[in-house]
Motif scaffolding. Structure first.
Motif, short mmCIF file in Angstrom:
data_model
loop_
_atom_site.label_atom_id
_atom_site.label_comp_id
_atom_site.label_asym_id
_atom_site.label_seq_id
_atom_site.Cartn_x
_atom_site.Cartn_y
_atom_site.Cartn_z
N GLY A 166 81.59 35.63 49.87
CA GLY A 166 81.12 34.67 48.88
C GLY A 166 82.07 34.50 47.71
O GLY A 166 83.05 35.24 47.57
N PHE A 167 81.77 33.50 46.87
CA PHE A 167 82.64 33.11 45.76
C PHE A 167 82.04 33.48 44.41
O PHE A 167 80.83 33.39 44.20
CB PHE A 167 82.87 31.60 45.77
N LEU A 168 82.93 33.85 43.49
CA LEU A 168 82.61 33.92 42.07
C LEU A 168 83.48 32.88 41.38
O LEU A 168 84.69 32.81 41.62
CB LEU A 168 82.89 35.32 41.51
N GLU A 169 82.88 32.07 40.51
CA GLU A 169 83.61 31.01 39.81
C GLU A 169 83.71 31.39 38.34
O GLU A 169 82.72 31.39 37.62
CB GLU A 169 82.86 29.68 39.99
N LEU A 170 84.91 31.74 37.89
CA LEU A 170 85.12 32.26 36.54
C LEU A 170 85.81 31.20 35.67
O LEU A 170 86.86 30.68 36.03
CB LEU A 170 85.99 33.52 36.60
N GLN A 171 85.21 30.90 34.52
CA GLN A 171 85.79 29.94 33.60
C GLN A 171 86.90 30.59 32.78
O GLN A 171 86.72 31.67 32.21
CB GLN A 171 84.71 29.39 32.66
N VAL A 172 88.05 29.93 32.73
CA VAL A 172 89.19 30.41 31.95
C VAL A 172 89.34 29.51 30.73
O VAL A 172 89.28 28.29 30.85
CB VAL A 172 90.49 30.39 32.79
N GLY A 173 89.53 30.07 29.57
CA GLY A 173 89.69 29.23 28.38
C GLY A 173 89.39 29.93 27.08
O GLY A 173 89.58 29.38 26.01
N GLY A 174 88.90 31.15 27.14
CA GLY A 174 88.62 31.90 25.93
C GLY A 174 89.85 32.55 25.35
O GLY A 174 90.97 32.39 25.87
N PRO A 175 89.68 33.33 24.30
CA PRO A 175 90.84 33.98 23.66
C PRO A 175 91.45 35.09 24.51
O PRO A 175 92.61 35.45 24.32
CB PRO A 175 90.25 34.54 22.36
N ASN A 176 90.65 35.64 25.43
CA ASN A 176 91.14 36.73 26.26
C ASN A 176 91.37 36.25 27.69
O ASN A 176 90.64 35.38 28.20
CB ASN A 176 90.13 37.88 26.27
N PRO A 177 92.36 36.81 28.38
CA PRO A 177 92.61 36.40 29.77
C PRO A 177 91.52 36.92 30.70
O PRO A 177 90.83 37.90 30.39
CB PRO A 177 93.96 37.04 30.10
N ILE A 178 91.35 36.24 31.81
CA ILE A 178 90.54 36.76 32.91
C ILE A 178 91.47 37.63 33.75
O ILE A 178 92.52 37.15 34.20
CB ILE A 178 89.95 35.63 33.76
N VAL A 179 91.11 38.88 33.97
CA VAL A 179 91.96 39.81 34.71
C VAL A 179 91.32 40.06 36.08
O VAL A 179 90.18 40.51 36.16
CB VAL A 179 92.15 41.14 33.95
N VAL A 180 92.07 39.76 37.14
CA VAL A 180 91.53 39.76 38.50
C VAL A 180 92.33 40.72 39.37
O VAL A 180 93.56 40.82 39.24
CB VAL A 180 91.60 38.33 39.10
N ASP A 181 91.64 41.42 40.25
CA ASP A 181 92.32 42.18 41.29
C ASP A 181 93.00 41.17 42.22
O ASP A 181 92.35 40.29 42.77
CB ASP A 181 91.30 43.01 42.08
N PRO A 182 94.33 41.27 42.41
CA PRO A 182 95.03 40.28 43.25
C PRO A 182 94.47 40.16 44.66
O PRO A 182 94.54 39.10 45.26
CB PRO A 182 96.47 40.79 43.27
N GLN A 183 93.89 41.25 45.19
CA GLN A 183 93.36 41.19 46.55
C GLN A 183 92.04 40.44 46.62
O GLN A 183 91.61 40.05 47.71
CB GLN A 183 93.19 42.61 47.09
N ALA A 184 91.40 40.22 45.47
CA ALA A 184 90.16 39.46 45.43
C ALA A 184 90.40 38.01 45.00
O ALA A 184 89.51 37.17 45.13
CB ALA A 184 89.16 40.11 44.48
N PHE A 185 91.59 37.71 44.52
CA PHE A 185 91.92 36.36 44.05
C PHE A 185 91.92 35.36 45.20
O PHE A 185 92.49 35.62 46.26
CB PHE A 185 93.29 36.37 43.37
N VAL A 186 91.28 34.22 44.99
CA VAL A 186 91.27 33.14 45.98
C VAL A 186 92.11 31.97 45.51
O VAL A 186 93.01 31.51 46.21
CB VAL A 186 89.84 32.67 46.28
#
Length: 233
Positions: A166-186
């Motif tokens: 399944g998918f998680l949809e994360l909004q990017v745009g705040g003051p802090n970066p979204i940090v993702v495990d590269p193996q989970a990145f789609v």
């Protein structure tokens, strides 16, 4: 464009879509008068004929995208792959979709596509493009399990993503970066810059394996899609 039949299958009217590019083996069935032909992503063979390091990067780039087929004609085609979850992204002009090749099921043929170094996706720092970006991407890919190159789509149309669990949809745009495990990145959509960073020293990373040794930092404006699993597709 693409319409979800259920969580694992999409259908599309090929004529109305202006043609569809999809991974080999993704077509489940179709109705109507539809033809299929091999398709090559622009840039995938860009440096393959050169020698030395340039040839190495080119051969890697050619090998790390999925073989695709172009469907044209008038009819409706159903697509799915290995029971994986699907998600449709409606593309808008001015926004880019950068997606792991193994996690792209299909896209409308009118989208502009290219293959870019994973280290320079979105222009983020940490490696740059060209040959050096490609070679740095290879080193990072060895640690993270992520491919050396990423498919970039732009223009007006639609694309279908694949995910395990399944998918998680994360909004990017705040003051802090979204940090993702590269193996989970789609994928990342919009004006999102990505940068691979080490969470520990190179010696620690090699000694402990991939794990969370490398992290993908996402900044800018847009959406990052993450699968609910670290399993490679």
């Amino acid at each position: 464009m693409f319409e979800k039949v259920n969580g694992k299958v999409v259908k599309v009217n090929v004529g109305m879509a202006g043609g569809v590019v999809a991974r080999n083996g993704a077509m489940l069935f179709y109705t109507g008068d539809v033809s299929f032909a091999p398709h090559q992503i622009p840039g995938a063979q860009g440096m393959g004929g050169m020698g030395g390091l340039m040839g190495l990067a080119g051969r890697a780039m050619a090998g790390e995208h999925e073989r695709t087929m172009l469907a044209q004609g008038n009819g409706e085609v159903h697509y799915g792959l290995a029971g994986l979850e699907v998600h449709v992204v409606q593309m808008q002009p001015g926004a880019a979709l950068r997606v792991e090749a193994s996690r792209l099921l299909a896209n409308t043929a009118g989208l502009q596509s290219s293959v870019v170094s994973v280290m320079s996706s979105g222009g983020g720092g940490g490696g740059g493009g060209g040959l050096m970006g490609a070679l740095r991407g290879a080193a990072s890919g060895a640690l993270t399990g992520q491919g050396m190159f990423t498919t970039q789509l732009s223009g007006q149309g639609a694309a279908v993503l694949l995910a395990h669990g399944g998918f998680l949809e994360l909004q990017v745009g705040g003051p802090n970066p979204i940090v993702v495990d590269p193996q989970a990145f789609v994928a990342a959509y919009g004006n999102v810059q990505t940068e691979l960073k080490s969470a520990m020293s190179w010696r620690d990373a090699v000694g402990r394996g991939a794990g969370e040794a490398m992290q993908l930092h996402c900044v800018g404006q847009g959406v990052v899609y993450v699968q609910a699993s670290e399993e490679k597709l």
